[in-house]
Design a protein around this motif. Structure first.
Motif, PDB file in Angstrom:
ATOM      1  N   UNK A 206       0.717  -1.313   0.103  1.00  0.00           N
ATOM      2  CA  UNK A 206       0.105   0.055  -0.125  1.00  0.00           C
ATOM      3  C   UNK A 206       0.796   1.379  -0.015  1.00  0.00           C
ATOM      4  N   UNK A 207       2.159   1.199   0.326  1.00  0.00           N
ATOM      5  CA  UNK A 207       2.837   2.480   0.543  1.00  0.00           C
ATOM      6  C   UNK A 207       4.489   1.792  -0.280  1.00  0.00           C
ATOM      7  N   UNK A 208       5.096   2.702  -0.923  1.00  0.00           N
ATOM      8  CA  UNK A 208       6.301   2.219  -1.411  1.00  0.00           C
ATOM      9  C   UNK A 208       7.347   1.832  -0.434  1.00  0.00           C
ATOM     10  N   UNK A 209       7.536   2.416   0.774  1.00  0.00           N
ATOM     11  CA  UNK A 209       8.188   1.943   1.836  1.00  0.00           C
ATOM     12  C   UNK A 209       8.173   0.525   2.097  1.00  0.00           C
ATOM     13  N   UNK A 210       7.128  -0.219   1.953  1.00  0.00           N
ATOM     14  CA  UNK A 210       6.595  -1.349   2.220  1.00  0.00           C
ATOM     15  C   UNK A 210       7.511  -2.355   1.317  1.00  0.00           C
ATOM     16  N   UNK A 211       7.880  -2.092   0.037  1.00  0.00           N
ATOM     17  CA  UNK A 211       8.736  -2.836  -0.680  1.00  0.00           C
ATOM     18  C   UNK A 211      10.304  -3.038  -0.404  1.00  0.00           C
ATOM     19  N   UNK A 212      10.768  -2.166   0.768  1.00  0.00           N
ATOM     20  CA  UNK A 212      11.972  -2.452   1.204  1.00  0.00           C
ATOM     21  C   UNK A 212      11.868  -3.249   2.441  1.00  0.00           C
ATOM     22  N   UNK A 213      10.885  -3.339   3.185  1.00  0.00           N
ATOM     23  CA  UNK A 213      10.345  -4.410   4.227  1.00  0.00           C
ATOM     24  C   UNK A 213      10.387  -5.824   3.515  1.00  0.00           C
ATOM     25  N   UNK A 214       9.762  -5.927   2.528  1.00  0.00           N
ATOM     26  CA  UNK A 214       9.677  -7.365   1.765  1.00  0.00           C
ATOM     27  C   UNK A 214      10.996  -7.705   1.210  1.00  0.00           C
ATOM     28  N   UNK A 215      11.784  -6.760   0.724  1.00  0.00           N
ATOM     29  CA  UNK A 215      13.210  -7.319   0.349  1.00  0.00           C
ATOM     30  C   UNK A 215      14.105  -7.501   1.499  1.00  0.00           C
ATOM     31  N   UNK A 216      13.767  -6.861   2.889  1.00  0.00           N
ATOM     32  CA  UNK A 216      14.677  -7.144   3.895  1.00  0.00           C
ATOM     33  C   UNK A 216      14.195  -8.569   4.554  1.00  0.00           C
ATOM     34  N   UNK A 217      12.812  -8.909   4.422  1.00  0.00           N
ATOM     35  CA  UNK A 217      12.227 -10.184   4.736  1.00  0.00           C
ATOM     36  C   UNK A 217      12.600 -11.480   3.671  1.00  0.00           C
TER      37      UNK A 217
END
Length: 219
Positions: A206-217
């Motif tokens: 829902x927000x661009x910054x969530x992509x970083x969280x997915x990559x981190x995971x």
């Protein structure tokens, strides 16, 4: 070691909110032809398969191919001069791209918009933030065909298993599937969460910054 090395982004509806400029240029062309104008919500439903398809959907039913081509010519001329009037990056996109670059990811844009416009818009709004871009190009089938993504991955010396695709539409998710990439659907663009689910997006954010969280995971 990062599981994914390359992030391939759609342009319109994912990186840029270009809907108003597309609507204005479409209606300018329709008006020139004497056709009824379209609402912005109608234009929203017409985009995603390239500007020719946008105009083909916008003209009245029964319009001949010759008249559709005339309308398309008017659209192209207007859009070339007005494509940056109201178009803006979505909130958080610049920061996301800067962080991806800082972390060493390779990034690319693939769009069904004509190639020259993709280059102009990418350079204007995202200078220095992408390693490659590809728009509609003769000899390369448009999304959802996988050919464009494969060309991008070749340019970046990347295998499909180490790349992901990020987009707002069913076209983008199907492109990712056809190219054997994992897909991330975004809800801030031109299509709904329900449609992204329906076509099988691997992840939805829902927000661009969530992509970083997915990559981190590790997705």
């Amino acid at each position: 070691m990062k599981k994914y090395k390359t992030i391939v982004f759609d342009l319109d509806g994912t990186l840029l909110n270009s809907l108003e400029d597309l609507c204005d240029s479409t209606n300018a062309a329709l008006n020139k032809m004497g056709y009824p104008l379209r609402s912005i919500e109608e234009i929203r439903s017409f985009v995603g398969n390239g500007v020719w398809k946008l105009i083909e959907r916008a003209v009245p039913n029964g319009t001949t191919k010759e008249e559709t081509e005339r309308c398309f010519t008017f659209f192209e001329a207007h859009y070339e001069k007005n494509k940056e009037n109201k178009t803006r990056p979505y909130e958080g996109i610049i920061e996301l791209l800067q962080e991806l670059k800082k972390r060493g990811y390779r990034t690319a844009v693939i769009s069904n918009k004509y190639h020259e416009a993709v280059g102009t818009l990418t350079g204007h709004y995202f200078s220095g933030l992408f390693n490659a871009y590809l728009g509609e190009t003769e000899g390369i089938p448009k999304k959802p065909a996988p050919d464009g993504v494969r060309r991008i991955l070749e340019l970046l010396h990347c295998q499909p298993f180490s790349a992901i695709m990020v987009g707002d539409s069913d076209v983008d998710i199907l492109t990712a599937k056809n190219a054997d990439l994992r897909s991330v659907g975004v809800t801030w663009g031109y299509r709904t969460r329900e449609l992204l689910k329906q076509v099988g997006a691997d992840y939805i954010i829902d927000e661009p910054k969530e992509l970083l969280n997915l990559l981190d995971e590790g997705l």
